[in-house]
Design a protein around this motif. Sequence first.
Motif, PDB file in Angstrom:
ATOM      1  N   GLN A   1     -11.206  17.604 -58.879  1.00 45.57           N
ATOM      2  CA  GLN A   1     -12.554  17.128 -59.183  1.00 45.57           C
ATOM      3  C   GLN A   1     -13.545  17.487 -58.077  1.00 45.57           C
ATOM      4  N   SER A   2     -13.129  17.409 -56.810  1.00 38.75           N
ATOM      5  CA  SER A   2     -14.060  17.740 -55.722  1.00 38.75           C
ATOM      6  C   SER A   2     -14.389  19.236 -55.721  1.00 38.75           C
ATOM      7  N   LEU A   3     -13.415  20.095 -56.056  1.00 38.49           N
ATOM      8  CA  LEU A   3     -13.698  21.529 -56.131  1.00 38.49           C
ATOM      9  C   LEU A   3     -14.587  21.842 -57.327  1.00 38.49           C
ATOM     10  N   ARG A   4     -14.339  21.194 -58.453  1.00 39.18           N
ATOM     11  CA  ARG A   4     -15.175  21.402 -59.638  1.00 39.18           C
ATOM     12  C   ARG A   4     -16.601  20.910 -59.370  1.00 39.18           C
TER      13      ARG A   4
ATOM     14  N   GLN B   1     -11.833  23.294 -47.531  1.00 38.74           N
ATOM     15  CA  GLN B   1     -10.649  24.014 -47.073  1.00 38.74           C
ATOM     16  C   GLN B   1      -9.510  23.781 -48.055  1.00 38.74           C
ATOM     17  N   MET B   2      -8.746  24.839 -48.326  1.00 40.68           N
ATOM     18  CA  MET B   2      -7.630  24.726 -49.258  1.00 40.68           C
ATOM     19  C   MET B   2      -6.554  25.739 -48.895  1.00 40.68           C
ATOM     20  N   LEU B   3      -5.358  25.528 -49.425  1.00 39.06           N
ATOM     21  CA  LEU B   3      -4.266  26.475 -49.262  1.00 39.06           C
ATOM     22  C   LEU B   3      -4.280  27.419 -50.457  1.00 39.06           C
ATOM     23  N   TYR B   4      -4.334  28.715 -50.197  1.00 40.85           N
ATOM     24  CA  TYR B   4      -4.418  29.705 -51.268  1.00 40.85           C
ATOM     25  C   TYR B   4      -3.030  30.195 -51.665  1.00 40.85           C
ATOM     26  N   THR B   5      -2.795  30.307 -52.969  1.00 43.08           N
ATOM     27  CA  THR B   5      -1.551  30.897 -53.452  1.00 43.08           C
ATOM     28  C   THR B   5      -1.706  32.395 -53.642  1.00 43.08           C
ATOM     29  N   SER B   6      -2.938  32.843 -53.746  1.00 48.06           N
ATOM     30  CA  SER B   6      -3.228  34.262 -53.886  1.00 48.06           C
ATOM     31  C   SER B   6      -4.513  34.551 -53.118  1.00 48.06           C
TER      32      SER B   6
ATOM     33  N   ASN C   1     -29.514  51.477 -39.864  1.00 42.96           N
ATOM     34  CA  ASN C   1     -28.241  50.810 -39.636  1.00 42.96           C
ATOM     35  C   ASN C   1     -27.092  51.610 -40.236  1.00 42.96           C
ATOM     36  N   ALA C   2     -25.921  51.455 -39.675  1.00 46.30           N
ATOM     37  CA  ALA C   2     -24.725  52.104 -40.221  1.00 46.30           C
ATOM     38  C   ALA C   2     -24.393  51.485 -41.578  1.00 46.30           C
ATOM     39  N   PRO C   3     -23.848  52.282 -42.508  1.00 45.36           N
ATOM     40  CA  PRO C   3     -23.471  51.715 -43.812  1.00 45.36           C
ATOM     41  C   PRO C   3     -22.448  50.594 -43.646  1.00 45.36           C
ATOM     42  N   GLU C   4     -22.573  49.577 -44.476  1.00 46.23           N
ATOM     43  CA  GLU C   4     -21.681  48.437 -44.396  1.00 46.23           C
ATOM     44  C   GLU C   4     -21.110  48.158 -45.780  1.00 46.23           C
ATOM     45  N   SER C   5     -19.833  47.797 -45.817  1.00 49.45           N
ATOM     46  CA  SER C   5     -19.183  47.551 -47.100  1.00 49.45           C
ATOM     47  C   SER C   5     -19.581  46.200 -47.666  1.00 49.45           C
ATOM     48  N   ILE C   6     -19.500  46.099 -48.981  1.00 47.88           N
ATOM     49  CA  ILE C   6     -19.693  44.831 -49.675  1.00 47.88           C
ATOM     50  C   ILE C   6     -18.312  44.243 -49.864  1.00 47.88           C
ATOM     51  N   ARG C   7     -18.115  43.016 -49.403  1.00 48.76           N
ATOM     52  CA  ARG C   7     -16.801  42.388 -49.452  1.00 48.76           C
ATOM     53  C   ARG C   7     -16.738  41.351 -50.561  1.00 48.76           C
ATOM     54  N   THR C   8     -15.606  41.337 -51.265  1.00 53.89           N
ATOM     55  CA  THR C   8     -15.332  40.309 -52.255  1.00 53.89           C
ATOM     56  C   THR C   8     -13.919  39.787 -52.030  1.00 53.89           C
ATOM     57  N   TRP C   9     -13.694  38.544 -52.412  1.00 56.02           N
ATOM     58  CA  TRP C   9     -12.373  37.920 -52.280  1.00 56.02           C
ATOM     59  C   TRP C   9     -12.013  37.280 -53.606  1.00 56.02           C
ATOM     60  N   LYS C  10     -10.814  37.569 -54.109  1.00 52.48           N
ATOM     61  CA  LYS C  10     -10.273  36.895 -55.285  1.00 52.48           C
ATOM     62  C   LYS C  10      -9.248  35.902 -54.777  1.00 52.48           C
ATOM     63  N   LEU C  11      -9.478  34.633 -55.072  1.00 52.25           N
ATOM     64  CA  LEU C  11      -8.660  33.557 -54.530  1.00 52.25           C
ATOM     65  C   LEU C  11      -8.075  32.705 -55.648  1.00 52.25           C
ATOM     66  N   SER C  12      -6.875  32.216 -55.423  1.00 49.79           N
ATOM     67  CA  SER C  12      -6.253  31.233 -56.308  1.00 49.79           C
ATOM     68  C   SER C  12      -5.719  30.107 -55.440  1.00 49.79           C
ATOM     69  N   ALA C  13      -5.826  28.908 -55.947  1.00 51.38           N
ATOM     70  CA  ALA C  13      -5.344  27.736 -55.205  1.00 51.38           C
ATOM     71  C   ALA C  13      -4.721  26.757 -56.175  1.00 51.38           C
ATOM     72  N   ARG C  14      -3.692  26.061 -55.710  1.00 51.48           N
ATOM     73  CA  ARG C  14      -3.080  24.980 -56.487  1.00 51.48           C
ATOM     74  C   ARG C  14      -3.700  23.683 -55.996  1.00 51.48           C
ATOM     75  N   VAL C  15      -4.308  22.957 -56.891  1.00 49.21           N
ATOM     76  CA  VAL C  15      -4.964  21.705 -56.529  1.00 49.21           C
ATOM     77  C   VAL C  15      -4.399  20.578 -57.389  1.00 49.21           C
ATOM     78  N   THR C  16      -4.520  19.380 -56.900  1.00 49.98           N
ATOM     79  CA  THR C  16      -4.044  18.216 -57.635  1.00 49.98           C
ATOM     80  C   THR C  16      -5.191  17.596 -58.412  1.00 49.98           C
ATOM     81  N   SER C  17      -4.842  16.862 -59.442  1.00 51.18           N
ATOM     82  CA  SER C  17      -5.880  16.184 -60.220  1.00 51.18           C
ATOM     83  C   SER C  17      -6.210  14.823 -59.626  1.00 51.18           C
ATOM     84  N   TYR C  18      -5.545  14.480 -58.551  1.00 53.12           N
ATOM     85  CA  TYR C  18      -5.762  13.207 -57.880  1.00 53.12           C
ATOM     86  C   TYR C  18      -5.918  13.469 -56.383  1.00 53.12           C
ATOM     87  N   ALA C  19      -6.346  12.493 -55.632  1.00 50.99           N
ATOM     88  CA  ALA C  19      -6.528  12.646 -54.187  1.00 50.99           C
ATOM     89  C   ALA C  19      -5.159  12.652 -53.506  1.00 50.99           C
TER      90      ALA C  19
END
Length: 151
Positions: free
Chosen positions: A79-82, A16-21, A50-68
């Motif tokens: 590091q945990s996201l990487r 889980q993260m806070l997204y900036t975008s 079946n009824a046609p269904e859309s393909i969904r994509t999400w472009k996300l940006s997050a600010r993360v710290t290099s430390y805990a």
Amino acid sequence: MPRNLAAAVPVGVLPQMLYTSFEETRIFPVLTQQYHDNTIERHLIQDGVNAPESIRTWKLSARVTSYADTGRPGALNLQSLRDFFNSHYGGLIPFTWYHPYETDDAPVGSNYDPAGDNEIGRHVVRFSSMTWTETTDMALTTVSFELQEIA
């Protein structure tokens, strides 16, 4: 042979993260044919049942710290996201992701479940790129990635 492909089996839950975008895109798959007189014929790709269904994509940006940084809710260590990205070999292995805005009249992001058991807002996705990109300035790093729904 119908149903000859097994459904994608997700491995793990994106932290889980806070997204900036946060950008969501829906695309309906279309077959297109252009004729010599420049007329164009388009048809939705569908299976006839079946009824046609859309393909969904999400472009996300997050600010993360290099430390805990445990003081902020939703703070995530770079590091945990990487490590999560590397353990899924980029876009090779699918995983579970919780859409923070798909909650049943609950606060945004309250549907997150690290075990992956909550079905509200849960999607089976993969990273759409095999490339890791990060931008570092002062104390925070911006990580951008795109997720593609596969199930």
